[in-house]
Design an enzyme around this catalytic site. Structure first.
Site: not given
Ligand code: CAA
Length: 285
Positions: A119, A140, A152, A190
């Site tokens: 991540s 991800h 992702e 993120n």
């Protein structure tokens, strides 16, 4: 590039979910853990999740058995020799991941795609440990993997178009909506989520409101399923601190800097739900 046999390295929170959805999508799945006890624990997690789905009437017992039947558990990386795709979901440690991919490079056939579920680390830093950087992507997923609808798919400077397209197609095959991102710290989610979570801690530190009111504000005011402090407990405070530190190191921007309260909580072991205590107390549940 058909992906029919999938290897998953690590059967913790993320790995077990990834293995489960790959098997649910009809792939044969090989799961690798460090020892027999960890294999048994990982299999138990998947069994429990599928058991709940049967209880909720979302899956038949026969389908559950078929999903488990397509999975094999091993402690030996050599069992990945027939995988079309290997997804890594081990600890967030670059050296450990580079060592793993270096070893897999010698075991898997040339066509095998390597993917990391990192991540926060740079995907390209792992790809460079192999002789197949063109076959390397980030996949991800989000926790809880079987319920969260997103993946992702991350391409590095070296990822080939063919491998990127096949990886996106795999994301869709396992039932996710695919967001395409470049190999930039935090990718899309993120990049935006981490400053938001850290700001919620700063608001608590500044005494803007109680933790309950900060959470209620964002849940009810913005329609989020969890408030930010609840979500921090869910993701893990140690995990969040680790990601924030990596992003701060990359960007040197205040919004990625971990507030003192986060460091103090982690230092005292209050890592969130998994530890029984974070911002909230889970010890009685
Ligand atoms: N099998 C199948 N379906 C199941 C299930 C199971 N075992 N368990 C639950 N479900 C279904 C439920 O039936 C329900 O479906 P319906 O809406 O159709 O009824 C749905 O999943 C939600 O389940 P629950 O009602 O039991 O639980 P909830 O409503 O409290 O939701 C949650 C739980 C999905 C975790 C929700 O709170 C949520 O979305 N939270 C936010 C999670 C999040 O943001 N995750 C991302 C974290 S960031 C990350 O992972 C990346 C990183 O790098 C840090």
């Amino acid at each position: 590039m058909d992906i029919n046999t999938v290897g998953v390295v690590g059967c913790g929170l993320m790995g077990s979910g990834i293995a489960q959805i790959a098997s649910q999508a009809g792939c044969n799945v090989v799961v690798r853990e460090v020892d027999e006890a960890a294999c048994e624990k990982g299999r138990g997690k998947i069994d429990k999740f599928l058991g709940k789905a049967v209880e909720k009437g979302k899956m038949s017992e026969d389908d559950k058995n078929a999903v488990l039947g397509r999975m094999t558990f091993t402690t030996d990386l050599a069992d990945f020799s027939s995988c079309d795709l290997v997804v890594e979901a081990i600890i967030e440690n670059l050296d450990a991941k580079r060592e793993l991919f270096g070893a897999l490079d010698g075991i898997c056939p040339d066509h095998t795609i390597f993917a990391t579920n990192t991540s926060s680390l740079a995907v390209g830093d792992m790809a460079s440990a192999t002789k197949r950087p063109q076959n390397f992507v980030g996949l991800h997923f989000f926790n809880p993997v079987p319920l969260m609808k997103l993946v992702e798919v991350v391409r590095t400077l070296e990822t080939s178009d063919e491998v990127f397209d096949a990886s996106c197609a795999f994301g869709e095959k396992v039932g996710k909506v695919v967001v395409r991102a470049k190999d930039s710290p935090g990718f899309v989610v993120n990049l935006l989520l981490v400053p938001y979570l850290l700001d919620a801690i700063r608001a608590l530190e500044a005494g803007v409101a109680t933790k309950e009111d900060i959470d209620a504000g964002m849940k009810l005011g913005c329609g989020h399923p969890m408030g930010p402090l609840q979500l921090l407990d869910f993701v893990g405070l140690d995990t969040t601190l680790y990601i924030a530190d990596i992003m701060f190191h990359e960007f040197k921007e205040f919004r990625y800097s971990a507030p003192p309260m986060l460091r103090r909580l982690v230092a005292s072991g209050r890592n969130g739900m998994k530890a029984g205590r974070g911002f909230y107390d889970y010890s009685k549940k």
